[in-house]
Design an enzyme around this catalytic site. Structure first.
Site, mmCIF file in Angstrom:
data_model
loop_
_atom_site.group_PDB
_atom_site.id
_atom_site.type_symbol
_atom_site.label_atom_id
_atom_site.label_comp_id
_atom_site.label_asym_id
_atom_site.label_seq_id
_atom_site.Cartn_x
_atom_site.Cartn_y
_atom_site.Cartn_z
ATOM 1 N N HIS A 176 0.501 -3.576 -11.616
ATOM 2 C CA HIS A 176 1.571 -4.728 -10.914
ATOM 3 C C HIS A 176 0.488 -6.000 -10.999
ATOM 4 O O HIS A 176 -0.679 -5.779 -10.877
ATOM 5 C CB HIS A 176 1.885 -4.366 -9.545
ATOM 6 C CG HIS A 176 3.047 -5.673 -9.089
ATOM 7 N ND1 HIS A 176 2.777 -6.729 -8.795
ATOM 8 C CD2 HIS A 176 4.382 -5.479 -9.064
ATOM 9 C CE1 HIS A 176 3.579 -7.348 -8.222
ATOM 10 N NE2 HIS A 176 4.678 -6.690 -8.393
ATOM 11 N N ASP A 179 -2.947 0.882 -4.891
ATOM 12 C CA ASP A 179 -1.867 0.125 -4.482
ATOM 13 C C ASP A 179 -0.584 1.030 -4.151
ATOM 14 O O ASP A 179 0.033 1.655 -5.254
ATOM 15 C CB ASP A 179 -1.688 -0.985 -5.708
ATOM 16 C CG ASP A 179 -0.162 -1.557 -5.591
ATOM 17 O OD1 ASP A 179 0.402 -1.175 -4.816
ATOM 18 O OD2 ASP A 179 0.071 -2.174 -6.600
ATOM 19 N N GLN A 188 4.764 1.243 -4.281
ATOM 20 C CA GLN A 188 5.927 1.957 -4.507
ATOM 21 C C GLN A 188 5.865 3.283 -3.861
ATOM 22 O O GLN A 188 6.727 3.937 -3.782
ATOM 23 C CB GLN A 188 6.000 2.046 -5.943
ATOM 24 C CG GLN A 188 6.178 0.691 -6.749
ATOM 25 C CD GLN A 188 7.673 0.476 -6.523
ATOM 26 O OE1 GLN A 188 8.735 1.141 -6.034
ATOM 27 N NE2 GLN A 188 7.838 -0.884 -6.255
ATOM 28 N N LYS A 198 9.477 -2.092 0.852
ATOM 29 C CA LYS A 198 9.744 -0.930 0.157
ATOM 30 C C LYS A 198 9.980 0.215 0.691
ATOM 31 O O LYS A 198 10.252 1.383 0.143
ATOM 32 C CB LYS A 198 8.696 -0.875 -1.185
ATOM 33 C CG LYS A 198 8.750 -2.367 -2.112
ATOM 34 C CD LYS A 198 7.828 -2.284 -2.903
ATOM 35 C CE LYS A 198 7.407 -3.586 -3.624
ATOM 36 N NZ LYS A 198 8.418 -4.005 -4.720
ATOM 37 N N CYS A 243 6.870 -7.605 -13.156
ATOM 38 C CA CYS A 243 5.440 -8.072 -12.881
ATOM 39 C C CYS A 243 4.417 -7.187 -13.403
ATOM 40 O O CYS A 243 3.285 -6.816 -12.804
ATOM 41 C CB CYS A 243 5.413 -8.095 -11.254
ATOM 42 S SG CYS A 243 6.262 -9.428 -10.521
HETATM 43 N N1 PMP Z 1 2.319 -3.299 -6.455
HETATM 44 C C1 PMP Z 1 3.448 -2.828 -6.686
HETATM 45 C C2 PMP Z 1 3.083 -1.524 -7.690
HETATM 46 C C3 PMP Z 1 4.627 -3.080 -6.472
HETATM 47 O O1 PMP Z 1 5.854 -2.603 -6.984
HETATM 48 C C4 PMP Z 1 5.022 -4.374 -5.816
HETATM 49 C C5 PMP Z 1 6.235 -5.037 -5.610
HETATM 50 N N2 PMP Z 1 6.940 -5.123 -6.917
HETATM 51 C C6 PMP Z 1 3.784 -5.216 -5.678
HETATM 52 C C7 PMP Z 1 2.433 -4.555 -5.799
HETATM 53 C C8 PMP Z 1 3.755 -6.378 -4.576
HETATM 54 O O2 PMP Z 1 4.351 -6.236 -3.700
HETATM 55 P P1 PMP Z 1 4.631 -7.370 -2.627
HETATM 56 O O3 PMP Z 1 5.561 -8.419 -3.349
HETATM 57 O O4 PMP Z 1 5.624 -6.748 -1.559
HETATM 58 O O5 PMP Z 1 3.529 -7.921 -2.027
#
Ligand code: PMP
Length: 406
Positions: free
Chosen positions: A123, A200, A203, A226, A364
């Site tokens: 991401h 990370d 998910q 999430k 993203c």
């Molecule tokens: N990493 C992953 C794999 C994600 O799916 C997301 C959120 N889509 C993020 C990081 C970022 O998370 P946040 O926007 O809650 O900071």
């Protein structure tokens, strides 16, 4: 092991509504999950009865607020099996947690000539902070490639890992592809060359049990929203020895023990990394969300999500003109796809009118889109409260979109 699906659905008040006269089919859980009543109630209860600032008050409300805030930290520490509550730092979410590590740990430990290794399926929040760090200190960002199924090419790890590698950043479960990565193996191999690893878990944490000690993860980050919890709160879970040696990320109130104009003494862990009044209600809601996950249990969660993934994947495979993006062997309940002749954004709009909420875009993860040579994908992502009938509604709406676009 099994769960009562109707009872679970009843826990989520938002699900019983209609959108454009159609029952809401919420399939955007990878973006954010819905919140059970117990989480909503925990936040309401806090504001109705306990609202006060934490850690410094001498009155009853402040003591109650502090107990609830620190109680949530304890719940989270146990959930991730940390060695102590000092290893749980509240942040705004995954993004802030990664920025914290990149600035504080990275700023101290990554030098010119060093390397940071990430993967092709990260991401943006696990790309850009490392890219900025590398540009700032003169280090090099390297990337573990992926194959056509959207799996990491693990054979390339040996070539990429060296004593120059200071940190490996890897997504536990890809939001764009659904791939579940072999993080334990990556951590072991990274440690063999002396590199630290940030996982990370944005998910993953709601879908599979995470034991940071068993994984030997140096840094594990996630977002409450999430995981059936509120937005604006997440955690950095990290080894105490690393956190002790890291400088504060932000400074101000709460993160200090003593301040004079000559010198400031920093507070103990975890407060050293929690400058300013924290998101108290968010932390309390996060703690309650984790209790909700524990009440259902990962056995039941994984069984249900596997059923949904199998059911929807079979439908996707049989659907003419649909190309799945991400077909990894180890996969979570994310269905990313493109449909011949229909742009994902148009698809998203048509589905919305049918009451079906999906995500359309690059998620993203622009490098993933580049790899598969698509500008965007449509993504349906499932959660414990989704039903087979909702998957049917998704595919009926896809059929309709296909007809509209000829
Ligand atoms: N990493 C992953 C794999 C994600 O799916 C997301 C959120 N889509 C993020 C990081 C970022 O998370 P946040 O926007 O809650 O900071």
């Amino acid at each position: 092991m099994s769960m009562d699906l109707n009872a679970v659905r009843a826990d989520f008040p938002i699900l019983s509504q209609q959108v454009y006269g159609k029952p809401l089919v919420y399939l955007d859980n990878a973006a954010t999950t819905q919140k059970p009543q117990s989480v909503i109630d925990a936040i309401t209860h806090y504001y109705e009865r306990d609202n006060a600032n934490v850690h410094r008050g001498v009155h009853a409300l402040s003591e109650r607020a502090t107990a609830a805030y620190e109680g949530a930290r304890k719940t989270i520490a146990e959930f991730f099996n940390t060695r102590s509550v000092r290893e749980v730092i509240f942040t705004r979410g995954t993004t802030e947690a990664i920025n914290l590590v990149a600035h504080s740990w990275g700023g101290y430990n990554v030098r010119a000539g060093d390397e940071v290794l990430i993967t092709h399926m990260e991401h943006h929040s696990n790309i850009v902070p490392w890219q900025m760090l590398c540009e700032h200190v003169g280090a090099t960002l390297k990337v573990i490639p992926i194959n056509e199924k959207g799996e990491l090419i693990m054979e390339s790890l040996d070539e990429l890992l060296s004593e120059r590698t200071k940190l490996v950043g890897v997504v536990h479960m890809s939001n764009a592809l659904g791939t579940i990565n072999p993080v334990a193996e990556i951590i072991e191999r990274a440690h063999a060359v002396g590199a630290k690893v940030l996982v990370d878990g944005a998910q993953a944490a709601a879908h599979l049990p995470v034991d940071v000690q068993a994984l030997d993860a140096d840094f594990y980050v996630t977002s409450a929203h999430k995981m059936y919890g509120p937005t604006g709160i997440g955690v950095l879970v990290a080894k105490e020895s690393l956190l002790q040696a890291m400088p504060p990320y932000q400074s101000g109130g709460d993160m200090i023990r003593m301040v004079t104009f000559e010198k400031t003494e920093y507070n103990d862990l975890p407060y050293k990394f929690e400058a300013g009044t924290p998101n108290i209600s968010g932390a309390i809601g996060f703690g309650r969300a984790i209790e909700y996950i524990q009440e259902i249990g990962f056995d039941a969660i994984q069984k249900r999500e596997k059923e949904l993934l199998a059911y929807s994947t079979a439908k996707a495979e049989a659907f003419e003109g649909l190309r799945q993006i991400g077909t990894a062997k180890e996969k979570a309940c994310v269905l990313s796809f493109v449909l011949n002749g229909v742009h994902p954004h148009d698809l998203g709009t048509i589905l919305d009118r049918e009451g079906v909420a999906i995500r359309a875009g690059h998620h993203c993860a622009m490098p993933v889109m580049d790899f598969f040579k698509v500008p965007a994908t449509a993504r349906a992502s499932f959660s414990i409260y989704n039903t087979e009938a909702e998957v049917d509604a998704l595919f009926a709406a896809l059929k309709k979109a296909q007809e509209i676009f000829g």
